[in-house]
Design a protein around this motif. Sequence first.
Motif, mmCIF file in Angstrom:
data_model
loop_
_atom_site.group_PDB
_atom_site.id
_atom_site.type_symbol
_atom_site.label_atom_id
_atom_site.label_comp_id
_atom_site.label_asym_id
_atom_site.label_seq_id
_atom_site.Cartn_x
_atom_site.Cartn_y
_atom_site.Cartn_z
ATOM 1 N N MET A 40 25.637 21.510 4.768
ATOM 2 C CA MET A 40 24.940 22.766 5.031
ATOM 3 C C MET A 40 25.086 23.740 3.865
ATOM 4 S SD MET A 40 23.331 22.332 7.812
ATOM 5 C CE MET A 40 22.785 24.011 8.113
ATOM 6 N N ASP A 41 26.242 23.748 3.228
ATOM 7 C CA ASP A 41 26.430 24.615 2.054
ATOM 8 C C ASP A 41 25.521 24.193 0.908
ATOM 9 O OD1 ASP A 41 28.356 26.109 3.332
ATOM 10 O OD2 ASP A 41 30.065 25.161 2.340
ATOM 11 N N PHE A 42 25.288 22.887 0.813
ATOM 12 C CA PHE A 42 24.491 22.366 -0.306
ATOM 13 C C PHE A 42 23.003 22.609 -0.080
ATOM 14 C CE2 PHE A 42 22.392 19.071 -2.797
ATOM 15 C CZ PHE A 42 23.063 19.148 -4.019
ATOM 16 N N TYR A 43 22.523 22.318 1.126
ATOM 17 C CA TYR A 43 21.098 22.471 1.425
ATOM 18 C C TYR A 43 20.862 23.818 2.109
ATOM 19 C CZ TYR A 43 20.696 17.509 0.297
ATOM 20 O OH TYR A 43 20.728 16.289 -0.349
ATOM 21 N N LYS A 44 20.703 24.832 1.301
ATOM 22 C CA LYS A 44 20.646 26.198 1.814
ATOM 23 C C LYS A 44 19.289 26.546 2.429
ATOM 24 C CE LYS A 44 24.177 27.919 -1.365
ATOM 25 N NZ LYS A 44 25.196 28.036 -0.315
ATOM 26 N N MET A 74 36.921 14.521 14.334
ATOM 27 C CA MET A 74 36.265 15.819 14.430
ATOM 28 C C MET A 74 36.445 16.620 13.142
ATOM 29 S SD MET A 74 34.527 17.502 16.823
ATOM 30 C CE MET A 74 33.315 17.910 15.595
ATOM 31 N N LYS A 75 37.651 16.638 12.601
ATOM 32 C CA LYS A 75 37.899 17.396 11.363
ATOM 33 C C LYS A 75 37.100 16.815 10.209
ATOM 34 C CE LYS A 75 42.486 19.203 12.524
ATOM 35 N NZ LYS A 75 42.035 20.612 12.536
ATOM 36 N N TYR A 76 37.010 15.492 10.163
ATOM 37 C CA TYR A 76 36.222 14.847 9.103
ATOM 38 C C TYR A 76 34.740 15.194 9.238
ATOM 39 C CZ TYR A 76 33.048 11.041 7.882
ATOM 40 O OH TYR A 76 31.966 10.323 7.481
ATOM 41 N N LYS A 77 34.194 15.098 10.437
ATOM 42 C CA LYS A 77 32.771 15.356 10.614
ATOM 43 C C LYS A 77 32.431 16.823 10.342
ATOM 44 C CE LYS A 77 31.405 11.537 13.617
ATOM 45 N NZ LYS A 77 30.709 11.114 14.863
ATOM 46 N N ILE A 78 33.304 17.733 10.721
ATOM 47 C CA ILE A 78 33.073 19.156 10.443
ATOM 48 C C ILE A 78 33.073 19.399 8.941
ATOM 49 C CG2 ILE A 78 34.086 21.460 10.631
ATOM 50 C CD1 ILE A 78 32.611 20.490 13.140
ATOM 51 N N ALA A 79 33.982 18.730 8.221
ATOM 52 C CA ALA A 79 34.017 18.867 6.761
ATOM 53 C C ALA A 79 32.711 18.377 6.145
ATOM 54 C CB ALA A 79 35.204 18.089 6.189
ATOM 55 N N CYS A 80 32.178 17.249 6.665
ATOM 56 C CA CYS A 80 30.894 16.745 6.184
ATOM 57 C C CYS A 80 29.771 17.753 6.456
ATOM 58 C CB CYS A 80 30.557 15.425 6.873
ATOM 59 S SG CYS A 80 31.574 14.029 6.384
#
Length: 434
Positions: free
Chosen positions: A169-173, A158-164
């Motif tokens: 999302m930050d990159f594709y604004k 879960m922590k890994y997928k949230i980081a992804c």
Amino acid sequence: MEHSVLFEWNSVDSALHVPALPRGGIHKICIYDFDNTLFKSPAPNPHLYSAELYSSLLSPHVFSNGGWWSEPRFLEILVDEWIKGSVDDSAFWNKDIVDSARRSWDDRDNGTLTILMTGRKQLLFSPLFEKLLKHPVFGRELLFHSAFLKRAGYPTTMKYKIACLRSVMDFYKEVNEIVIYDDRKQQLEGFELFFEDYKRETSRNFNHTLIAVKPVINYLPPGKEIGTVAKIFNEHNKDVRSKLEGLEMVHGPICSLGFQMDNLTLDEDSNTVRYLLDCRETHKIRQLVTQMSQDTNQAYPFSLPIIVPLGSLPGSQVEMFQNHNSVTPEASTEDFRKLIGDATCFCPNKVIDWSIREAISLESSRLAFSVGSTQQPGTHILFTSDYSDEDMQSVMDHINNRGSLAEINHSLPSFSAIAIPKYHYLAKTACDVE
């Protein structure tokens, strides 16, 4: 670099396909989980093991290799079965979700990004995914813009997928829609919480859709599964000895924080005979149950087919049928030794051909079949999902009322299954071993 986030998280070289559109042209992201979402991944077969051994295989802290989900050989056995091409791809892949992934990919020129994201460890599984994604699925290559496998340093999937997700999302604004397909309810709940928090933090407004996929699990050919588990026991014991002697461990732990410092012995309980189907034969029964569900407009559950002899029923149930000439005699330990061959290798090799006599609709709305074999005389029952004592009693009442049919129903498929005892393990503290 344009689309640098895909390079940053990608774990499978052949899966990386950089979008032709610029970063600002990406408006929708579709993310697909792998295990039991796209692919019908193997899990430990619960009918092969004692409850303790089954639980231990799923734990990351018992065996030095990190357990079932950290061991590539289990997944590779099923991938190799699929690549052989002897069974339709639907035995291994979830066609509905594969079709969804294809539609996402086909919409790439309209601004859709398609990503495979799995909790499988990059360090262990990248080569296997390279192999898997090279082969066509349902006649066509299955393509993604990137494939994310779990990096080291994340304590949970879960922590890994949230980081992804946050990074993408930050990159594709300019993204205004994101869709995630996953079979695990807990994961979907975690994504929901993340998106709620993320929208508050960033003041961004986008639609997110979380699609719960009904998981379909595969089981490996029983002999191959037990043979691989036996190898893991041996490797674990070698690692225990190496650690005690201050030597470098050969097999683990690569991703596990620790493992049980016991010498483990895999043992068999030959008191109960059962017959299990491998993935190719299981598919025949799955198709039969699906067809019968459609014909009768009755939703029969299907999980793990298992054949049990009527003669193995406990106590008074056996007495009820002890004079019935179709009851299977009790199997002795010596019988099992002959079936298994060399018991030290834990590789059963006695394949038995079965034919269906009749279908039995149980009071629990489950389905069972009366089956027979010239190689194994007596009446046997094929249960197509987990069954209870009440289900067994329902079968017995049915046969008691009308008798066991001797005639084979040639309109129904024949298949093979292998005789398997149940396995358990014995643990001895390493420091007590001479």
